[in-house]
Design a protein around this motif. Structure first.
Motif, PDB file in Angstrom:
ATOM      1  N   ALA A  99      -7.577   3.327  -8.759  1.00 38.80           N
ATOM      2  CA  ALA A  99      -7.286   4.358  -9.754  1.00 38.80           C
ATOM      3  C   ALA A  99      -6.030   5.128  -9.375  1.00 38.80           C
ATOM      4  O   ALA A  99      -5.179   5.439 -10.220  1.00 38.80           O
ATOM      5  N   GLY A 100      -5.893   5.443  -8.075  1.00 39.08           N
ATOM      6  CA  GLY A 100      -4.693   6.140  -7.620  1.00 39.08           C
ATOM      7  C   GLY A 100      -3.457   5.283  -7.717  1.00 39.08           C
ATOM      8  O   GLY A 100      -2.380   5.761  -8.123  1.00 39.08           O
ATOM      9  N   LYS A 101      -3.583   4.012  -7.374  1.00 44.94           N
ATOM     10  CA  LYS A 101      -2.423   3.116  -7.401  1.00 44.94           C
ATOM     11  C   LYS A 101      -1.930   2.872  -8.828  1.00 44.94           C
ATOM     12  O   LYS A 101      -0.716   2.856  -9.081  1.00 44.94           O
ATOM     13  N   SER A 102      -2.879   2.700  -9.739  1.00 46.63           N
ATOM     14  CA  SER A 102      -2.513   2.385 -11.122  1.00 46.63           C
ATOM     15  C   SER A 102      -2.301   3.617 -11.980  1.00 46.63           C
ATOM     16  O   SER A 102      -1.667   3.548 -13.039  1.00 46.63           O
ATOM     17  N   GLY A 103      -2.836   4.752 -11.541  1.00 50.95           N
ATOM     18  CA  GLY A 103      -2.760   5.961 -12.356  1.00 50.95           C
ATOM     19  C   GLY A 103      -3.647   5.898 -13.586  1.00 50.95           C
ATOM     20  O   GLY A 103      -3.400   6.587 -14.576  1.00 50.95           O
ATOM     21  N   ARG A 104      -4.732   5.105 -13.512  1.00 47.27           N
ATOM     22  CA  ARG A 104      -5.587   4.909 -14.678  1.00 47.27           C
ATOM     23  C   ARG A 104      -7.065   5.079 -14.320  1.00 47.27           C
ATOM     24  O   ARG A 104      -7.467   4.885 -13.176  1.00 47.27           O
ATOM     25  N   PHE A 105      -7.841   5.475 -15.331  1.00 46.73           N
ATOM     26  CA  PHE A 105      -9.311   5.506 -15.273  1.00 46.73           C
ATOM     27  C   PHE A 105      -9.878   6.560 -14.326  1.00 46.73           C
ATOM     28  O   PHE A 105     -11.046   6.488 -13.948  1.00 46.73           O
ATOM     29  N   GLY A 107       0.800  -1.204   0.000  1.00 40.48           N
ATOM     30  CA  GLY A 107       0.000   0.000   0.000  1.00 40.48           C
ATOM     31  C   GLY A 107       0.837   1.258   0.000  1.00 40.48           C
ATOM     32  O   GLY A 107       2.037   1.234  -0.322  1.00 40.48           O
ATOM     33  N   PRO A 108       0.236   2.384   0.368  1.00 39.86           N
ATOM     34  CA  PRO A 108       0.973   3.652   0.401  1.00 39.86           C
ATOM     35  C   PRO A 108       2.223   3.557   1.268  1.00 39.86           C
ATOM     36  O   PRO A 108       2.208   2.962   2.344  1.00 39.86           O
ATOM     37  N   ASP A 109       3.304   4.128   0.776  1.00 41.32           N
ATOM     38  CA  ASP A 109       4.587   4.118   1.485  1.00 41.32           C
ATOM     39  C   ASP A 109       5.083   2.703   1.741  1.00 41.32           C
ATOM     40  O   ASP A 109       5.855   2.456   2.674  1.00 41.32           O
ATOM     41  N   GLY A 110       4.626   1.747   0.928  1.00 41.59           N
ATOM     42  CA  GLY A 110       5.078   0.371   1.068  1.00 41.59           C
ATOM     43  C   GLY A 110       4.457  -0.382   2.233  1.00 41.59           C
ATOM     44  O   GLY A 110       4.868  -1.508   2.533  1.00 41.59           O
ATOM     45  N   ARG A 111       3.468   0.207   2.872  1.00 46.40           N
ATOM     46  CA  ARG A 111       2.833  -0.430   4.020  1.00 46.40           C
ATOM     47  C   ARG A 111       1.512  -1.070   3.598  1.00 46.40           C
ATOM     48  O   ARG A 111       0.812  -0.552   2.734  1.00 46.40           O
ATOM     49  N   PRO A 112       1.114  -2.163   4.241  1.00 46.22           N
ATOM     50  CA  PRO A 112      -0.171  -2.785   3.910  1.00 46.22           C
ATOM     51  C   PRO A 112      -1.336  -1.844   4.215  1.00 46.22           C
ATOM     52  O   PRO A 112      -1.270  -1.025   5.130  1.00 46.22           O
ATOM     53  N   ILE A 113      -2.389  -1.989   3.428  1.00 43.02           N
ATOM     54  CA  ILE A 113      -3.598  -1.211   3.652  1.00 43.02           C
ATOM     55  C   ILE A 113      -4.809  -2.102   3.413  1.00 43.02           C
ATOM     56  O   ILE A 113      -4.805  -2.962   2.520  1.00 43.02           O
ATOM     57  N   GLY A 114      -5.834  -1.924   4.223  1.00 43.17           N
ATOM     58  CA  GLY A 114      -7.099  -2.629   4.037  1.00 43.17           C
ATOM     59  C   GLY A 114      -8.206  -1.632   3.780  1.00 43.17           C
ATOM     60  O   GLY A 114      -8.239  -0.552   4.380  1.00 43.17           O
ATOM     61  N   LEU A 115      -9.116  -1.967   2.881  1.00 40.89           N
ATOM     62  CA  LEU A 115     -10.208  -1.072   2.521  1.00 40.89           C
ATOM     63  C   LEU A 115     -11.504  -1.852   2.358  1.00 40.89           C
ATOM     64  O   LEU A 115     -11.496  -2.995   1.883  1.00 40.89           O
ATOM     65  N   PHE A 116     -12.605  -1.231   2.745  1.00 44.26           N
ATOM     66  CA  PHE A 116     -13.923  -1.749   2.389  1.00 44.26           C
ATOM     67  C   PHE A 116     -14.679  -0.634   1.676  1.00 44.26           C
ATOM     68  O   PHE A 116     -14.177   0.483   1.558  1.00 44.26           O
ATOM     69  N   GLU A 117     -15.858  -0.945   1.145  1.00 44.43           N
ATOM     70  CA  GLU A 117     -16.691  -0.080   0.314  1.00 44.43           C
ATOM     71  C   GLU A 117     -16.125  -0.010  -1.115  1.00 44.43           C
ATOM     72  O   GLU A 117     -14.999   0.457  -1.344  1.00 44.43           O
ATOM     73  N   SER A 118     -16.935  -0.472  -2.052  1.00 46.30           N
ATOM     74  CA  SER A 118     -16.472  -0.622  -3.430  1.00 46.30           C
ATOM     75  C   SER A 118     -16.068   0.703  -4.067  1.00 46.30           C
ATOM     76  O   SER A 118     -15.110   0.756  -4.845  1.00 46.30           O
ATOM     77  N   GLY A 119     -16.768   1.789  -3.751  1.00 43.60           N
ATOM     78  CA  GLY A 119     -16.386   3.078  -4.311  1.00 43.60           C
ATOM     79  C   GLY A 119     -15.016   3.521  -3.852  1.00 43.60           C
ATOM     80  O   GLY A 119     -14.202   4.024  -4.643  1.00 43.60           O
ATOM     81  N   ALA A 120     -14.737   3.327  -2.563  1.00 41.53           N
ATOM     82  CA  ALA A 120     -13.413   3.673  -2.032  1.00 41.53           C
ATOM     83  C   ALA A 120     -12.332   2.800  -2.659  1.00 41.53           C
ATOM     84  O   ALA A 120     -11.221   3.274  -2.957  1.00 41.53           O
ATOM     85  N   ILE A 121     -12.654   1.533  -2.881  1.00 42.16           N
ATOM     86  CA  ILE A 121     -11.680   0.619  -3.498  1.00 42.16           C
ATOM     87  C   ILE A 121     -11.385   1.049  -4.931  1.00 42.16           C
ATOM     88  O   ILE A 121     -10.226   1.048  -5.362  1.00 42.16           O
TER      89      ILE A 121
END
Length: 230
Positions: free
Chosen positions: A79-85, A60-74
């Protein structure tokens, strides 16, 4: 590696599609919502609202693990991680985001209610069926009008707004809608459905899908199981 906890529902599909579109490596862990797997402690630790999907990214951000719920947030995270869409310019980004919020706050909840009262509810309530079927038709009209003036839901380019909305429209018959009545929306729908990554995303966990109409599934999805302390 991205671990996606999911099931083949519209909210699951939109994240499956995004992962296939952006090409990030992932593995999927099925959460059988009909059997009550969404109430297991491990999943509830990831998704306190007991809804799929949930995501864990070990990088995840800064190389640390991250957990997320809610499909919109995911979708926003991917999109931020891939830089796409999701457009980089501010005006384009917010144009997409308003339509993503339109899905999260309107299309999903309202079409879900239409589907519920028309198909899943044991007691057929004329008022509820009429209320949510009419709202489904209104939302389809909003999207049709948008697509009369825009190539895609979020603007000139295909985006996470399209991925968020498309899976919800696949069950238009169960929502009291005739898709052919909305020509601009149908053209968009057919174009999105033909995308190879969309087709791959819809195949994720498809072999596990089954009708959720037995008593156990109803209890886990709509009954007292939802209101117990887990």
């Amino acid at each position: 590696m991205i671990d996606l906890y999911s099931w083949p529902t519209p909210n699951g599909h939109k994240v499956h599609i995004m992962l296939e579109e952006c090409g990030l490596p992932y593995r999927v862990i099925p959460v059988d919502i009909g059997s009550g797997a969404q109430f297991e402690a491990k999943f509830m630790a990831l998704s306190p609202n007991n809804k799929i999907p949930a995501l864990v990214d070990s990088e995840g951000p800064d190389g640390r693990p991250i957990g997320l719920f809610e499909s919109g947030a995911i979708l926003l995270y991917l999109a931020g991680k891939s830089g796409r869409f999701l457009p980089q310019d501010a005006s384009g980004k917010y144009e997409v985001l308003q339509w993503l919020m339109f899905q999260v706050g309107g299309v999903g909840p309202m079409l879900g209610q239409a589907h519920h009262f028309r198909v899943y509810a044991k007691e057929k309530m004329d008022y509820a069926i009429q209320r949510y079927s009419s709202e489904a038709q209104r939302l389809y009209a909003v999207m049709n009008k948008r697509l009369a003036a825009s190539t895609y839901i979020g603007g000139k380019e295909y985006s996470i707004a399209d991925m968020a909305i498309f899976p919800w429209l696949r069950s238009w018959k169960n929502q009291g809608v005739e898709l052919g009545d909305y020509l601009h929306l149908k053209g968009w729908f057919d174009e999105i459905a033909a995308r190879p990554a969309v087709q791959r995303g819809l195949e994720v966990l498809a072999d596990l899908r089954r009708p959720l109409l037995d008593d156990k599934a109803r209890e886990n999805l709509f009954g007292e199981a939802q209101y117990k302390k887990h």
